[in-house]
Structure formats: structure tokens, C-alpha cells
Design a protein around this motif. Structure first.
Motif, mmCIF file in Angstrom:
data_model
loop_
_atom_site.group_PDB
_atom_site.id
_atom_site.type_symbol
_atom_site.label_atom_id
_atom_site.label_comp_id
_atom_site.label_asym_id
_atom_site.label_seq_id
_atom_site.Cartn_x
_atom_site.Cartn_y
_atom_site.Cartn_z
ATOM 1 N N ALA A 60 -0.816 -85.128 68.079
ATOM 2 C CA ALA A 60 -1.688 -86.001 67.053
ATOM 3 C C ALA A 60 -0.966 -87.368 67.088
ATOM 4 O O ALA A 60 -0.038 -87.462 66.882
ATOM 5 C CB ALA A 60 -1.387 -85.328 65.832
ATOM 6 N N ASP B 221 -1.818 -90.118 64.835
ATOM 7 C CA ASP B 221 -2.816 -90.166 63.573
ATOM 8 C C ASP B 221 -2.584 -91.610 62.916
ATOM 9 O O ASP B 221 -1.605 -92.414 62.987
ATOM 10 C CB ASP B 221 -1.956 -88.962 62.568
ATOM 11 N N LEU C 27 -5.827 -87.018 60.298
ATOM 12 C CA LEU C 27 -5.445 -86.007 61.096
ATOM 13 C C LEU C 27 -4.768 -85.091 60.532
ATOM 14 O O LEU C 27 -4.859 -83.718 60.802
ATOM 15 C CB LEU C 27 -4.969 -86.214 62.597
ATOM 16 N N THR D 38 3.557 -84.471 66.118
ATOM 17 C CA THR D 38 2.599 -85.295 65.370
ATOM 18 C C THR D 38 3.223 -86.717 65.211
ATOM 19 O O THR D 38 4.465 -86.877 64.936
ATOM 20 C CB THR D 38 2.189 -84.896 63.976
ATOM 21 N N HIS E 31 2.369 -90.513 63.334
ATOM 22 C CA HIS E 31 1.786 -91.129 62.373
ATOM 23 C C HIS E 31 2.041 -92.569 62.526
ATOM 24 O O HIS E 31 3.208 -93.313 62.422
ATOM 25 C CB HIS E 31 2.152 -90.692 60.984
#
Length: 213
Positions: A37, A39, A149, A159, A161
Motif C-alpha cells: 500500500a 497510502d 487505504l 504499508t 503512509h
């Protein structure tokens, strides 16, 4: 973000380091396709970082597919049912999470066929894109980018961010989109993406990011 130690870095170096990290990433559920991800609010440009990582992976001989959630918007008749500036609708109903599960994550589950749809709907025309499916061979990485997300329980293996302070988010978001800002305040309060993500990137100054990975 209190207590998190961030180091200055360039975007190119960040892309290289993330790509190197993905080379050894093994999904916990046994899937042969790592799912990552990126995000962040559109103003943080998470798609740019996803593309940098994809390019670095190509250099390292690892295939990947970059997918943006803007290609999975629900039809305008549904997402704009309560008006064009409904914050709750933006937070809960703009993106077709069902289609993402079905067309992107489902095929990449253990035992899946790796046949992914890269986009479903053109955000400008609100019409189906009719894009062909892409079959990812085992070992290929899915690089999904978009806002909000980390609140959907998608099966990500890593992930990232990209965080903007409230002031930077307001400055870098077009005035016509300021109505979306309360949705990001709610996201911060309910999800704490900076604390939940495996990798945090501070993107307040687009020329000088910092990260903690």
C-alpha cells in the motif's frame, strides 16, 4: 507521530530502498504476490512514489503492477447521491472496495490465478475503461496507491503512509477540494495511519521528504 525518528532522504533513494526491501518480502498468508500500500491524500502524491518503486524494481529484475484507487471509483450516480461535497460519502462510499477485493486482491490470494484488472472506471468520464486484465506471474508485486487505504482491512504485506501535516495538507490541496479535508481528519483520528503503517514518509516539503522505515 510523536517519538518517531525520521531521517531526511531523497525520493529516488527512498524508491530504491523500498524496492530493495520488497525483494525479500514474503507474504504471511503464503501468497506468491506481495501486496504493498502507498497510502496518502492526493496532495501527498502517493502514486508518484509507487511509480518510483516500480521503476527501481524493474532495474532489479522484479516485475510489478501499479494500481491507483482512482480507477475504482463507484459510479457518479452512487458516490454523488448526496451531493458533490458530502464528506461522509467521500469517506465511506467513493471507492468501490468490493471491486478492489474482487478484481485486485482476490486473484492474488493463495491459489489465485494472478489475473488482475488494473482499473475499472475512468474518473473523468465515469465510464468503464474496458482495460484488459493483467496476469501477474508469481513474485510480481502489487503496488496499490490511494487515500484512506488503511481502514479497509485489505491484505497488505507492507504499508507505506505518506503524511502531510494539517497545514501542508490544506496548502497543497486545491481549494475546490478543501471540502474533503474533514475526511482526512477523521481518518487520522480513527485509523492513525502514521502509527499503523510499516513505513512512514513525511511529505510536507515535496522537495525534502523524511522517513522512518
Amino acid at each position: 507521530m510523536a517519538g518517531v525518528r525520521l531521517e531526511a532522504i531523497t525520493w529516488d533513494r527512498l524508491g530504491d530502498l523500498l524496492a530493495e526491501r520488497l525483494l525479500d518480502l514474503e507474504p504471511a498468508d503464503g501468497s506468491p504476490w506481495p501486496r504493498i500500500a502507498f497510502d496518502g491524500a492526493p496532495a501527498a502524491r502517493p502514486g508518484d512514489l509507487a511509480e518510483r518503486v516500480a521503476e527501481a524494481l524493474r532495474t532489479l529484475g522484479r516485475p510489478s503492477l501499479v494500481v491507483g484507487t482512482e480507477g475504482f471509483l463507484r459510479p457518479a450516480s452512487l458516490r454523488l447521491e448526496h451531493g458533490r461535497r458530502d464528506v461522509d460519502a467521500y469517506f465511506d462510499g467513493w471507492f468501490d472496495t468490493g471491486a478492489l477485493w474482487r478484481e485486485v486482491f482476490g486473484p492474488l490470494e493463495p491459489g489465485g490465478d494472478g489475473r488482475v484488472l488494473p482499473d475499472l472506471r475512468d474518473p473523468a468520464t465515469d465510464r468503464a475503461t474496458r482495460s484488459p486484465y493483467v496476469r501477474l506471474r508469481p513474485g510480481s508485486c502489487l503496488l496499490l496507491h490511494g487515500p484512506l487505504l488503511l481502514r479497509h482491512w485489505f491484505p497488505f504485506d507492507l504499508t507505506v503512509h505518506l503524511r502531510l501535516s494539517p497545514g501542508a495538507l490544506r496548502r497543497r490541496t486545491p481549494e475546490t477540494d478543501h471540502w474533503t479535508l474533514p475526511a482526512y481528519e477523521r481518518y487520522e483520528a480513527e485509523t492513525d495511519p502514521a502509527g499503523a503503517a510499516d513505513v512512514l514518509v513525511r511529505a510536507d516539503d515535496p522537495r525534502h521528504p523524511a522517513w522512518s522505515g
